[in-house]
Design a protein around this motif. Structure first.
Motif, short mmCIF file in Angstrom:
data_model
loop_
_atom_site.label_atom_id
_atom_site.label_comp_id
_atom_site.label_asym_id
_atom_site.label_seq_id
_atom_site.Cartn_x
_atom_site.Cartn_y
_atom_site.Cartn_z
N GLU A 97 -10.45 2.03 -10.35
CA GLU A 97 -10.61 1.27 -9.12
C GLU A 97 -11.08 2.13 -7.95
O GLU A 97 -11.36 1.60 -6.86
CB GLU A 97 -9.29 0.59 -8.76
CG GLU A 97 -8.86 -0.46 -9.78
CD GLU A 97 -7.52 -1.08 -9.44
OE1 GLU A 97 -6.85 -0.56 -8.51
OE2 GLU A 97 -7.14 -2.07 -10.09
N ALA A 98 -11.18 3.44 -8.15
CA ALA A 98 -11.53 4.33 -7.04
C ALA A 98 -13.00 4.26 -6.66
O ALA A 98 -13.37 4.62 -5.54
CB ALA A 98 -11.16 5.78 -7.40
N THR B 164 0.82 -1.22 0.00
CA THR B 164 0.00 0.00 0.00
C THR B 164 0.85 1.26 0.00
O THR B 164 0.56 2.22 -0.72
CB THR B 164 -0.93 0.00 1.22
OG1 THR B 164 -1.75 -1.18 1.20
CG2 THR B 164 -1.83 1.23 1.21
N ILE C 64 2.33 1.85 -3.47
CA ILE C 64 1.33 2.33 -4.43
C ILE C 64 1.01 3.80 -4.16
O ILE C 64 0.87 4.60 -5.10
CB ILE C 64 0.06 1.46 -4.35
CG1 ILE C 64 0.37 0.05 -4.87
CG2 ILE C 64 -1.08 2.09 -5.15
CD1 ILE C 64 -0.75 -0.94 -4.67
N ARG C 65 0.92 4.17 -2.88
CA ARG C 65 0.68 5.59 -2.57
C ARG C 65 1.83 6.45 -3.07
O ARG C 65 1.62 7.55 -3.60
CB ARG C 65 0.51 5.77 -1.06
CG ARG C 65 -0.87 5.39 -0.54
CD ARG C 65 -1.14 6.05 0.81
NE ARG C 65 -0.14 5.68 1.80
CZ ARG C 65 -0.26 4.68 2.66
NH1 ARG C 65 -1.36 3.93 2.66
NH2 ARG C 65 0.69 4.41 3.53
N GLN D 49 -5.87 3.18 -14.12
CA GLN D 49 -6.19 2.13 -13.15
C GLN D 49 -6.64 2.73 -11.82
O GLN D 49 -7.61 2.25 -11.21
CB GLN D 49 -4.99 1.22 -12.92
CG GLN D 49 -5.26 0.11 -11.90
CD GLN D 49 -4.02 -0.71 -11.61
OE1 GLN D 49 -2.95 -0.45 -12.13
NE2 GLN D 49 -4.16 -1.70 -10.75
N ARG D 50 -5.96 3.77 -11.37
CA ARG D 50 -6.34 4.38 -10.10
C ARG D 50 -7.76 4.89 -10.12
O ARG D 50 -8.54 4.66 -9.18
CB ARG D 50 -5.38 5.53 -9.76
CG ARG D 50 -5.73 6.21 -8.44
CD ARG D 50 -4.77 7.33 -8.10
NE ARG D 50 -4.89 8.47 -8.97
CZ ARG D 50 -4.18 9.60 -8.84
NH1 ARG D 50 -3.27 9.68 -7.88
NH2 ARG D 50 -4.34 10.60 -9.68
N GLU D 51 -8.14 5.58 -11.19
CA GLU D 51 -9.48 6.17 -11.25
C GLU D 51 -10.55 5.10 -11.47
O GLU D 51 -11.66 5.22 -10.94
CB GLU D 51 -9.54 7.24 -12.33
CG GLU D 51 -8.57 8.40 -12.13
CD GLU D 51 -8.71 9.06 -10.77
OE1 GLU D 51 -9.81 9.02 -10.18
OE2 GLU D 51 -7.71 9.61 -10.27
N ASP E 264 1.00 12.25 -9.72
CA ASP E 264 0.34 13.56 -9.64
C ASP E 264 1.36 14.70 -9.75
O ASP E 264 1.06 15.75 -10.31
CB ASP E 264 -0.42 13.68 -8.32
CG ASP E 264 -1.65 12.78 -8.28
OD1 ASP E 264 -2.20 12.49 -9.36
OD2 ASP E 264 -2.04 12.35 -7.17
N LEU F 229 -1.22 3.84 -15.16
CA LEU F 229 -1.40 3.90 -13.71
C LEU F 229 -2.51 4.88 -13.34
O LEU F 229 -3.31 4.63 -12.43
CB LEU F 229 -0.09 4.29 -13.04
CG LEU F 229 -0.02 4.08 -11.53
CD1 LEU F 229 -0.05 2.60 -11.19
CD2 LEU F 229 1.26 4.70 -10.96
N HIS G 294 1.50 6.92 -6.75
CA HIS G 294 0.45 7.89 -7.08
C HIS G 294 0.91 9.32 -6.82
O HIS G 294 0.57 10.24 -7.57
CB HIS G 294 -0.81 7.58 -6.27
CG HIS G 294 -1.50 6.33 -6.72
ND1 HIS G 294 -2.49 5.70 -5.98
CD2 HIS G 294 -1.35 5.57 -7.84
CE1 HIS G 294 -2.91 4.63 -6.62
NE2 HIS G 294 -2.24 4.53 -7.75
#
Length: 629
Positions: free
Chosen positions: A381-382, A315, A318-319, A377-379, A326, A374, A322
């Protein structure tokens, strides 16, 4: 004029020598490899026809194999513009967006002070290296051995050891005449709150020297040997030499390796970098006690176009990925991006290399994911995407992220790629958002059909032609277009190309070659958003009504075969027919109506507005002058 410490380093980090030199030469496209910063041209300093002038854009140096001219961006400007050193720096600073410092008589003394601190850091390194050989460092040597670091590797990385005592380094350096204030300024000692001698910052720790790109020791990172120590890893405090937000571990050697074509890998810590380099990935770096910063990204992109961020798959990793994503989005430029490797959970690069070897890491690097993958995928799975509101939130989140990209061309390509991914997602997964529509039987030809096109095919082609003429209108109708089932695979393929930005430039002209399509106002007024919206809304409504009526007929035919026939069925067909007729009545022939814009911004038929005003006057509600009675 003396310049502040670090000013020239910052200037060089912001500049591309290839761009500076490119204003004066014409690159040899056959000999140059711009992707690797390997550039060749005829020399600007002597007359020649062959390309013997070489620029290494990543290292920031040029050399001519003919006249042997060599230097960096500053020397190039000095020679080609016939200016002195300070004026050359001033020219380049203007290009890099840097403010030239005012004359500072203290700058020379400051540079001397920094050089003195660097010498003190070298003395500290010698002390720590010697301490690693003592009995007190037996457990430290055993730890390094367990981590797979041989004595030869330890020597290559100048790994040392800080003994457990409070004054070990301080007493050693004081004996060499180095005052306490200098030890504190260098980040090697701290003042005692009890009034005693300053005490060592690093105690009972394995030490990794941190060097600047020029190879000077500017700080240390220490790994605690005591499991009860509150800080497992500890870096030097910030000093005149060390700014952690701008420093990368192993910067200099990684820059050299990246210049030779090795992939630039960004890991999380010292041991990861050392493990990568010892296994052949020599272009490996790590930030120091902080997340990747904007300054780090500038350094990384000077070394390679697509650095690979290699993080743990847990985790926290992954943070961190991200956060880097950004941070990078606003800074993306043509050819400059990031790729990501997320390792198996519970493993870092060091663990993976020791367990599975170099080929496993090489495979991950070769298949590193692009930044947009990436982000997508983030959006996705959000949140669930099973309602219009959730899909709207999904769209807004992606639009907000891509809007931060400052480079217009990169932003446009991101929007095109997201549109393609969105199309594929919702078309492939109707349950997640695509509209379910019954596929009607093939429509019969009508008076509208020309050149073999059925009425349905003609409507579909008009819709595609409007999108080709005014692509900017696509976002307004994304939901309608995603759920639209085309009756022909060729038109479905054209729609996919339009939605993903892959359509050829001449598509509008090819589609508008059909006479019934060419008369559409949105085709003749290409780029007019308002006209495109009106015509596209009309055509979608016509197509939906026509298909709906066709479905009603198909169902009526099935009902007639059973016991369902009757007045209800007749009523359904009548209503469906009237709806189809109303939708198709408008047509898209030449629009001769004169419009004017009302106070609220809406377009109003000028003749109809005049008749309404006359009626108001007639009944006494409004005077001819427009005043209300």
């Amino acid at each position: 004029m003396s310049l502040p410490p670090g000013f020239l380093d910052e200037l060089r980090s912001r500049l591309s020598l290839g761009q500076v030199v490119g204003r004066k030469v014409l690159w040899d496209s056959r000999k140059s490899n711009q992707a690797k910063g390997d550039l060749w041209a005829p020399c600007p300093f002597h007359q020649e026809k062959t390309a013997s002038f070489h620029v290494d854009d990543r290292k920031g140096y040029y050399y001519c194999f003919g006249c042997h001219a060599k230097g960096d961006a500053i020397s190039f400007v000095r020679e080609t513009e016939n200016v002195d050193f300070i004026e050359a720096v001033r020219i380049l600073a203007g290009e890099a967006g840097m403010q030239m410092p005012e004359r500072d008589p203290e700058a020379g003394r400051e540079a001397d002070r920094r050089a003195g601190l660097a010498e003190v850091m070298e003395e500290a390194l010698k002390f720590y290296r010697l301490q690693l050989r003592t009995a007190a460092a037996a457990e430290a040597r055993a730890y390094l051995d367990r981590r797979g670091l041989s004595p030869e590797a330890q020597a290559r990385w100048d790994i040392g050891f800080a003994p457990p005592g409070w004054q070990g380094l301080g007493d050693h350096l004081r004996a060499k005449g180095i005052p306490d204030d200098t030890l504190i300024e260098a980040g090697l000692a701290k003042r005692s709150d009890r009034g005693g001698k300053p005490y060592d910052v690093f105690r009972d720790r394995i030490l990794f020297p941190i060097r600047d790109p020029r190879g000077r020791v500017i700080a240390f990172g220490g790994r605690a040997m005591d499991p009860g120590d509150g800080a497992k890893y500890l870096n030097s405090p910030e000093t005149p030499l060390f700014d952690k937000s701008r420093t990368l571990y192993n910067h200099g050697p990684a820059r050299t390796a990246a210049g030779k074509g090795q992939p630039l890998i960004v890991a999380e810590g010292y041991m990861d970098v050392i493990a990568l380099a010892e296994h052949g990935f020599e272009a490996a770096v790590a930030p120091l006690g902080t997340a990747v910063t904007e300054h780090h990204l500038m350094h990384l992109w000077r070394m390679a176009d697509e650095p690979v961020i290699a993080l743990d798959g847990d985790t926290a990793g992954i943070r961190a990925a991200h956060r880097a994503l950004d941070l990078a989005l606003p800074l993306l430029a043509p050819g400059k991006t990031l790729r990501f490797v997320l390792l198996p959970e519970g493993q870092d690069p060091d663990d993976l290399l020791r367990a599975r070897g170099t080929p496993a890491m090489q495979e991950l690097v070769d298949t590193a994911r692009p930044l947009i993958s990436l982000l997508w995928q983030r959006e996705v799975e959000a949140r669930p995407l099973d309602t219009p509101e959730r899909r709207a939130a999904f769209d807004k989140a992606l639009a907000t992220r891509t809007a931060t990209i400052r480079d217009a061309s990169v932003r446009r390509h991101y929007e095109d790629e997201i549109r393609r991914l969105r199309w594929d997602l919702f078309r492939a997964s109707p349950g997640k958002g695509a509209r379910r529509r019954a596929t009607p039987p093939p429509a019969k030809t009508s008076a509208l059909a020309r050149g073999g096109l059925s009425e349905e095919a003609l409507r579909e082609t008009v819709i595609l032609a409007i999108l080709a003429a005014t692509p900017a209108v696509m976002d307004d109708f994304a939901a309608d277009l995603e759920g639209l089932a085309f009756s022909d695979p060729a038109r479905a393929a054209i729609a996919h190309d339009l939605m993903t930005g892959a359509a050829p430039a001449d598509l509008r002209d090819r589609l508008a070659a059909h006479p019934q399509i060419a008369i559409c106002p949105a085709i003749r007024r290409a780029g007019d958003l308002e006209t495109a919206r009106l015509c596209l809304s009309e055509e979608l409504a016509k197509l939906a009504a026509s298909r709906g009526h066709a479905v009603e007929i198909a169902e009526a035919e099935a009902d007639l075969a059973g016991e369902g026939a009757g007045e209800y069925l007749t009523r359904r067909l009548a209503l469906s027919g009237r709806a189809r007729d109303r939708a198709g009545r408008a047509g898209f022939a030449e629009d001769r109506t004169a419009y004017e814009r009302a106070d609220n911004g809406a377009l109003v038929d000028r003749d109809e507005r005049a008749r309404f005003a006359a009626l108001l006057t007639e009944i006494g509600f409004e005077k001819p002058g427009g005043e209300t009675t």
